[in-house]
Every structure is written in structure tokens, then in C-alpha cells.
Design a protein around this motif. Structure first.
Motif, mmCIF file in Angstrom:
data_model
loop_
_atom_site.group_PDB
_atom_site.id
_atom_site.type_symbol
_atom_site.label_atom_id
_atom_site.label_comp_id
_atom_site.label_asym_id
_atom_site.label_seq_id
_atom_site.Cartn_x
_atom_site.Cartn_y
_atom_site.Cartn_z
ATOM 1 N N UNK A 1 0.862 -0.951 -0.131
ATOM 2 C CA UNK A 1 0.012 -0.141 0.133
ATOM 3 C C UNK A 1 0.814 1.348 0.060
ATOM 4 N N UNK A 2 2.070 1.270 0.490
ATOM 5 C CA UNK A 2 3.087 2.217 0.676
ATOM 6 C C UNK A 2 3.900 2.069 -0.522
ATOM 7 N N UNK A 3 4.533 1.149 -0.736
ATOM 8 C CA UNK A 3 5.484 0.976 -1.937
ATOM 9 C C UNK A 3 4.963 0.269 -3.096
ATOM 10 N N UNK A 4 4.088 -0.781 -2.704
ATOM 11 C CA UNK A 4 3.422 -1.207 -4.081
ATOM 12 C C UNK A 4 1.925 -1.512 -3.723
ATOM 13 N N UNK A 5 1.285 -2.021 -5.155
ATOM 14 C CA UNK A 5 0.059 -1.589 -5.224
ATOM 15 C C UNK A 5 -1.026 -2.812 -4.403
ATOM 16 N N UNK A 6 -1.105 -2.919 -3.223
ATOM 17 C CA UNK A 6 -1.858 -3.729 -2.330
ATOM 18 C C UNK A 6 -3.155 -3.682 -2.637
ATOM 19 N N UNK A 7 -3.922 -2.464 -2.618
ATOM 20 C CA UNK A 7 -5.448 -2.361 -2.869
ATOM 21 C C UNK A 7 -5.756 -2.824 -4.152
ATOM 22 N N UNK A 8 -4.823 -2.344 -5.152
ATOM 23 C CA UNK A 8 -4.979 -2.679 -6.382
ATOM 24 C C UNK A 8 -5.075 -4.087 -6.395
ATOM 25 N N UNK A 9 -4.083 -4.797 -6.370
ATOM 26 C CA UNK A 9 -3.968 -6.313 -6.320
ATOM 27 C C UNK A 9 -4.938 -7.235 -5.574
ATOM 28 N N UNK A 10 -5.409 -6.631 -4.512
ATOM 29 C CA UNK A 10 -6.491 -7.378 -3.717
ATOM 30 C C UNK A 10 -7.746 -7.246 -4.440
ATOM 31 N N UNK A 11 -8.100 -6.200 -5.179
ATOM 32 C CA UNK A 11 -9.208 -6.012 -5.981
ATOM 33 C C UNK A 11 -9.282 -6.841 -7.006
ATOM 34 N N UNK A 12 -7.991 -6.811 -7.636
ATOM 35 C CA UNK A 12 -8.086 -7.734 -8.942
ATOM 36 C C UNK A 12 -8.217 -9.137 -8.503
ATOM 37 N N UNK A 13 -7.560 -9.704 -7.437
ATOM 38 C CA UNK A 13 -7.884 -10.980 -7.044
ATOM 39 C C UNK A 13 -9.303 -11.070 -6.779
ATOM 40 N N UNK B 1 -16.775 -6.345 -5.642
ATOM 41 C CA UNK B 1 -15.958 -7.123 -4.707
ATOM 42 C C UNK B 1 -15.679 -6.481 -3.091
ATOM 43 N N UNK B 2 -16.342 -5.142 -3.045
ATOM 44 C CA UNK B 2 -16.087 -4.284 -1.864
ATOM 45 C C UNK B 2 -16.359 -4.954 -0.628
ATOM 46 N N UNK B 3 -17.602 -5.542 -0.540
ATOM 47 C CA UNK B 3 -17.925 -6.234 0.707
ATOM 48 C C UNK B 3 -17.004 -7.451 1.193
ATOM 49 N N UNK B 4 -16.658 -8.210 0.064
ATOM 50 C CA UNK B 4 -15.723 -9.105 0.495
ATOM 51 C C UNK B 4 -14.443 -8.771 0.730
ATOM 52 N N UNK B 5 -13.858 -7.753 0.239
ATOM 53 C CA UNK B 5 -12.759 -6.976 0.590
ATOM 54 C C UNK B 5 -12.601 -6.533 2.149
ATOM 55 N N UNK C 1 -5.178 -18.299 -6.358
ATOM 56 C CA UNK C 1 -5.226 -17.067 -7.160
ATOM 57 C C UNK C 1 -4.788 -15.815 -6.605
ATOM 58 N N UNK C 2 -5.276 -15.657 -5.178
ATOM 59 C CA UNK C 2 -4.990 -14.504 -4.442
ATOM 60 C C UNK C 2 -3.414 -14.562 -4.125
ATOM 61 N N UNK C 3 -2.896 -15.502 -3.616
ATOM 62 C CA UNK C 3 -1.438 -15.786 -3.442
ATOM 63 C C UNK C 3 -0.653 -15.298 -4.598
ATOM 64 N N UNK C 4 -1.199 -15.581 -5.762
ATOM 65 C CA UNK C 4 -0.283 -15.478 -6.998
ATOM 66 C C UNK C 4 -0.409 -13.977 -7.324
ATOM 67 N N UNK C 5 -1.457 -13.287 -7.239
ATOM 68 C CA UNK C 5 -1.699 -11.890 -7.185
ATOM 69 C C UNK C 5 -0.792 -11.108 -6.334
ATOM 70 N N UNK C 6 -0.865 -11.515 -5.149
ATOM 71 C CA UNK C 6 0.122 -11.081 -3.957
ATOM 72 C C UNK C 6 1.486 -11.011 -3.818
ATOM 73 N N UNK C 7 1.927 -11.884 -4.704
ATOM 74 C CA UNK C 7 3.206 -12.533 -4.928
ATOM 75 C C UNK C 7 4.112 -11.447 -5.778
ATOM 76 N N UNK C 8 3.390 -10.992 -6.718
ATOM 77 C CA UNK C 8 4.118 -10.153 -7.831
ATOM 78 C C UNK C 8 3.410 -8.811 -7.969
ATOM 79 N N UNK C 9 3.415 -7.908 -6.861
ATOM 80 C CA UNK C 9 2.770 -6.532 -6.911
ATOM 81 C C UNK C 9 3.592 -5.447 -7.839
ATOM 82 N N UNK C 10 3.039 -4.724 -8.467
ATOM 83 C CA UNK C 10 3.990 -3.620 -8.998
ATOM 84 C C UNK C 10 4.147 -2.392 -8.127
ATOM 85 N N UNK C 11 5.055 -1.766 -8.117
ATOM 86 C CA UNK C 11 5.314 -0.367 -7.264
ATOM 87 C C UNK C 11 4.180 0.575 -7.694
ATOM 88 N N UNK C 12 3.986 1.353 -6.722
ATOM 89 C CA UNK C 12 3.519 2.689 -7.205
ATOM 90 C C UNK C 12 4.296 3.428 -8.099
#
Length: 225
Positions: free
Chosen positions: A13-25, A40-44, A89-100
């Protein structure tokens, strides 16, 4: 401020795009369960709330387990049954997050001025490793909850990091996007802090003092001024 030799950063969330990755997952998970247009907001929200509860409930739990149980509960509240593909799928998304976008240049500028740069993160060593290359330079240290066996806002994670870095709380700046997890510890330990408000959130006065900035680039500018 430039006399302080070490800067620590929250990672997700600070250095890499956590929220974007979680939403995509979660969009992928909903599509997998036949609901490609569902919000997806209620699940997130449920996922994050359960993760925080598990972090705060002893004994310490490995981060992969926290992710899995948080996902299971969130999906159950949404009337869905989690399967292995959802977890993978969740782990795969969170394993390679792009930087802001602002982060690589900001870190490079701080490194050029002689600062040591480290991450302090509520994660495990293997998961964070996949996103580190996105920063554009190697950090001097990466401190995880796995190493300290403690999750923010437990101060033991910061204490472990400071011991590993050979510094005290008055010798470091901390930069983070989370108020209850990071700014709370900074206030309690007397750490000089920058709150990165990427998501236009409201200041929570109970966690002051800190300096509010829009991104890591602005924090770097103020530190280097």
C-alpha cells in the motif's frame, strides 16, 4: 531531517499496489464463482477485518494461514465456498505486485543521498520477495512479521527491525500508508513519521503527530529538503 541515516517503509500500500492487487484478486474470484459483475467491496472489507482480527489474536499465526482463513471467512459471508483455486489466485496476485509509479525514483533519490532504506511489513519472507524487484533497487533490510513473530501494531515488530538495523526509535524515519497499524506504533515509540495518504482518507487525530503526504515522492522531497 536529512541527518537521520535510516528510513523504514511499510511495504503493501505504501511502496507497492496492495489495494489494487487485492481488488483484482477478488474480481477474479467472483468471476470464478460465476459472478463477474458483482461488487468485490464487501468481500474485501470482510477479508481485511478478519485479517486484522487474526493478527491481533494470540498466538502468532503464519501469514499464509492468515490470508487463507481471512479469504474463507470473507467468501462465506458472501455466500461462497472457497476452493483451492481461490487461495492460489490470491497468493499469485500478492506475490508479484507492481510498485506505485512514484516509488522507484523516490527511493533512488533517497539512496543517492546516503539513506539506508528498509521495509517493515506484516507478511512472510517468501511472499514479499516476489514484489521486491519492482522497487528498482535492493533494500538494505526487509523485516517481516515472520521474522519477529509479531504483526503491526504490535511494537515488537518495530523493535525487532530496529535491533536488526542497529538503531533506536529516535534514529529513524518511518513512511507508511496505514494509520492504525503504523502511525499508532510511531506515536507510541516516538518515531518521526510520514503518513502516505494515497486514498484520500481522513486524518485520525489519535495517531498524530505525523506529516501527511500524498505519496512517497512527496515524503522524499520533504526529507531531502
Amino acid at each position: 531531517m536529512a541527518s537521520i541515516p535510516t528510513i523504514t517503509f511499510d511495504f503493501y500500500g505504501t511502496l507497492v499496489q496492495w489495494h489494487e492487487g487485492v481488488e483484482a484478486a477478488f474480481r477474479e474470484i467472483l468471476a470464478h464463482h460465476g459472478q463477474p459483475t458483482a461488487d468485490p467491496a464487501p468481500l474485501i472489507h470482510a477479508f481485511h477485518a478478519e485479517g486484522r482480527r487474526l493478527h491481533d489474536t494470540p498466538p502468532w499465526k503464519p501469514y499464509r494461514g492468515v490470508l487463507q482463513e481471512s479469504l474463507r471467512l470473507a467468501m462465506s459471508e458472501g455466500g461462497l465456498a472457497m476452493d483451492a483455486a481461490d487461495v492460489d489466485g490470491l497468493i499469485a496476485r500478492l506475490r508479484h505486485l507492481p510498485a506505485h509509479e512514484d516509488v522507484p525514483e523516490a527511493l533512488a533519490a533517497l539512496r543517492a543521498r546516503g539513506f539506508r532504506l528498509a521495509a517493515i511489513s506484516n507478511t512472510d519472507d517468501a511472499l514479499i520477495a516476489g514484489s521486491l524487484p519492482a522497487l528498482g533497487l535492493p533494500l538494505d533490510a526487509v523485516i517481516t512479521a515472520q521474522q519477529a513473530r509479531a504483526y503491526k501494531p504490535d511494537p515488537r515488530l518495530f523493535q525487532h527491525a530496529h535491533k536488526a538495523l542497529g538503531i533506536g526509535p529516535d534514529e529513524v524515519i518511518h513512511v507508511a500508508a496505514n494509520q492504525p497499524l503504523d502511525m499508532a506504533v510511531c506515536k507510541a515509540m516516538g518515531i518521526r513519521a510520514f503518513w502516505v495518504n494515497r486514498r484520500a482518507e481522513s486524518v485520525e487525530p489519535e495517531w498524530l503527530p505525523f506529516t501527511e503526504v500524498r505519496d512517497v515522492a512527496e515524503a522524499a522531497e520533504l526529507i531531502l529538503a
